[in-house]
Design an enzyme around this catalytic site. Structure first.
Site, mmCIF file in Angstrom:
data_model
loop_
_atom_site.group_PDB
_atom_site.id
_atom_site.type_symbol
_atom_site.label_atom_id
_atom_site.label_comp_id
_atom_site.label_asym_id
_atom_site.label_seq_id
_atom_site.Cartn_x
_atom_site.Cartn_y
_atom_site.Cartn_z
ATOM 1 N N ASP A 37 30.056 55.032 -21.358
ATOM 2 C CA ASP A 37 28.797 54.541 -21.939
ATOM 3 C C ASP A 37 28.393 53.184 -21.357
ATOM 4 O OD1 ASP A 37 28.337 56.694 -23.603
ATOM 5 O OD2 ASP A 37 29.200 55.746 -25.387
ATOM 6 N N ARG A 118 34.772 43.062 -34.296
ATOM 7 C CA ARG A 118 33.362 43.029 -33.880
ATOM 8 C C ARG A 118 32.687 41.660 -34.034
ATOM 9 N NH1 ARG A 118 35.083 46.869 -31.417
ATOM 10 N NH2 ARG A 118 34.105 48.911 -31.342
ATOM 11 N N ASP A 147 29.620 49.681 -36.254
ATOM 12 C CA ASP A 147 29.802 48.598 -35.280
ATOM 13 C C ASP A 147 28.486 47.948 -34.868
ATOM 14 O OD1 ASP A 147 32.557 48.764 -35.291
ATOM 15 O OD2 ASP A 147 32.589 50.332 -33.768
ATOM 16 N N SER A 199 36.603 59.719 -30.121
ATOM 17 C CA SER A 199 36.100 58.369 -29.881
ATOM 18 C C SER A 199 37.159 57.389 -30.397
ATOM 19 C CB SER A 199 34.773 58.193 -30.632
ATOM 20 O OG SER A 199 34.518 56.829 -30.837
HETATM 21 N N1 ARG Z 1 35.583 53.639 -39.063
HETATM 22 C C1 ARG Z 1 36.065 52.414 -38.504
HETATM 23 C C2 ARG Z 1 35.077 51.314 -38.738
HETATM 24 O O1 ARG Z 1 33.966 51.537 -39.089
HETATM 25 C C3 ARG Z 1 36.424 52.559 -37.033
HETATM 26 C C4 ARG Z 1 35.283 52.534 -36.088
HETATM 27 C C5 ARG Z 1 35.703 52.707 -34.680
HETATM 28 N N2 ARG Z 1 34.663 52.363 -33.774
HETATM 29 C C6 ARG Z 1 34.404 53.024 -32.646
HETATM 30 N N3 ARG Z 1 33.398 52.605 -31.939
HETATM 31 N N4 ARG Z 1 35.096 54.064 -32.245
HETATM 32 O O2 ARG Z 1 35.434 50.183 -38.594
#
Ligand code: ARG
Length: 428
Positions: A37, A118, A147, A199
């Site tokens: 990406d 993040r 995110d 992912s």
């Molecule tokens: N569900 C978790 C969260 O919201 C993990 C997210 C993982 N992020 C990703 N871009 N794969 O923090």
């Protein structure tokens, strides 16, 4: 003309004030991971916006990453520069430590590693954007996740002058089209055309997998999900003990050896991973309304968070122990929701620091086939006296004869209320 040029530009118009429209974009700071990406984005931004791109890659302790390779790839794809920042120390002390003090688990199971990473990533992006004269920050989040909320809320709070683009959210490319775009533009595609089934996001506090077969709620996780933690059924048959020492809520020793927080978390993670600890199969309420399933591997958190909570319980009063979990939950919710700069979080952090002043001592954890359980504790601040707690005489400090009087007064209102509510039956 390439297929990409036919595609509608995105975003065409903005919904939020911080979204960049193409005319405003001159130089972009791209949060770059080296994956498909963000590699496609690196080229796409140059083409679609006619803009320079500076790439930024951040090391939060994600295992197995070769940052020289990532940097080389960014430069090959036309980045003016690719900065690699080792932010592990900052992440550990400024983000994970407050989470430990707050026993942070969202939804009762997720230790928030991504959610903690993040705001730091966004803050470092703001710093790098300012240093390199960028007017816009680009990230690779989709429009369905948490995110994007965490990154954009942080950037918009810290740097109202910067614009944000999230091309993946706007472009209409599916996975196949992205791969075709990559091929057309000489972007190396790791692992061939096979879409990776999951992912993934990871750092030194844990690893998450989402998507693909995980979305099938009626199916147990496939073995190929777990790349960090040994599956409990394959973990050693012998248990292992590890003693975690804390000072004022901060983990400082493992088995008596004094370690910096990064190294301590890494070592705890390795131990936990070997014994199958920290796997969580989690149904989760995203902040954007969706309910999803995540598979987490958080071996360091399984050991360190559990040990912390145990020690806190030992040194705190009944009132503190009743009250704090409510604030812990609020802390986790704000951080999950991306509101790292919300003043309430500062207020809560002040409380957490204060509450952790007494959290000094050692908890020994037993690791065995997926479980990490406290088996021994010691603290100079323990509100515990074996003479008082035992069944023997208490040397006059606890009079058992006083207990009936206590019970009578303690239960007075409850008994009166019960009597009133049942008066019919009583007289009938
Ligand atoms: N569900 C978790 C969260 O919201 C993990 C997210 C993982 N992020 C990703 N871009 N794969 O923090």
């Amino acid at each position: 003309m390439s297929a990409a040029a036919d595609r509608p530009r995105s975003p065409i118009a903005r919904t939020a004030s911080y979204e960049a429209v193409p005319e405003e974009v001159g130089r972009v700071l791209l949060l770059y991971s080296g994956g498909l990406d963000t590699s496609v984005m690196l080229r796409w931004i140059q083409e679609e916006y006619d803009a320079d791109v500076v790439a930024l890659t951040i090391d939060l302790g994600q295992p197995g990453e070769d940052f020289d390779v990532v940097r080389g790839k960014a430069l090959d794809l036309g980045a003016l520069d690719c900065r690699v920042v080792d932010a592990r120390e900052q992440f550990a002390y400024e983000y994970v430590l407050p989470a430990i003090k707050a026993n942070a688990l969202y939804g009762g199971g997720y230790p928030l590693f991504t959610a903690l990473g993040r705001p730091l990533i966004a803050r470092l992006a703001v710093e790098a954007a300012r240093e390199t004269g960028c007017d816009t920050i680009a990230h690779g989040c989709t429009g369905k996740g948490n995110d994007q909320v965490r990154i954009e809320a942080t950037v918009a709070a810290l740097a109202p002058e910067l614009k944000i683009v999230a091309p993946v959210r706007g472009w209409q490319m599916g996975r196949e089209e992205e791969i075709a775009y990559a091929r057309e533009h000489g972007i190396p595609v790791k692992g061939g055309t096979e879409a990776p089934p999951y992912s993934i996001d990871d750092n030194l506090w844990g690893r998450s997998s989402e998507g693909g077969p995980i979305e099938e709620l009626s199916e147990a996780p496939r073995a190929d999900v777990f790349q960090l933690v040994t599956r409990p059924e394959e973990a050693p048959d012998e248990p292992e003990l590890v003693a975690v020492g804390f000072e004022r809520g901060c983990p400082v020793t493992l088995d008596g050896e004094r370690l910096g927080l990064v190294e301590l978390l890494e070592r705890a993670g390795e131990l936990g991973a070997r014994h199958g600890c920290g796997i969580v199969d989690h149904i989760e309420d995203r902040i954007v309304g969706l309910k999803v399933r995540d598979l987490y591997e958080a071996p360091a958190a399984a050991i360190v968070l559990t040990a912390h909570r145990e020690l806190e319980k030992l040194v705190s009063t009944i009132h503190q122990n009743n009250f704090k979990p409510g604030l812990d939950r609020e802390w986790a919710f704000l951080v999950y929701g991306g509101l790292w700069h919300e003043p309430l979080l500062d207020d809560l952090n002040a409380f957490m620091d204060r509450a952790n002043e007494q959290v000094t001592g050692t908890v020994t954890m037993k690791l065995y086939k997926g479980s990490a359980t406290p088996v021994a504790r010691s603290s100079p601040n323990a509100l515990y006296d074996p003479d008082l707690a035992g069944f023997g005489e208490s040397g006059g400090l606890f009079s058992q004869a006083a207990s009936p009087g206590f019970i009578e007064l303690w239960s007075l209102q409850s008994r009166m209320a019960y009597g009133l509510r049942h008066r019919e039956e009583g007289t009938g």
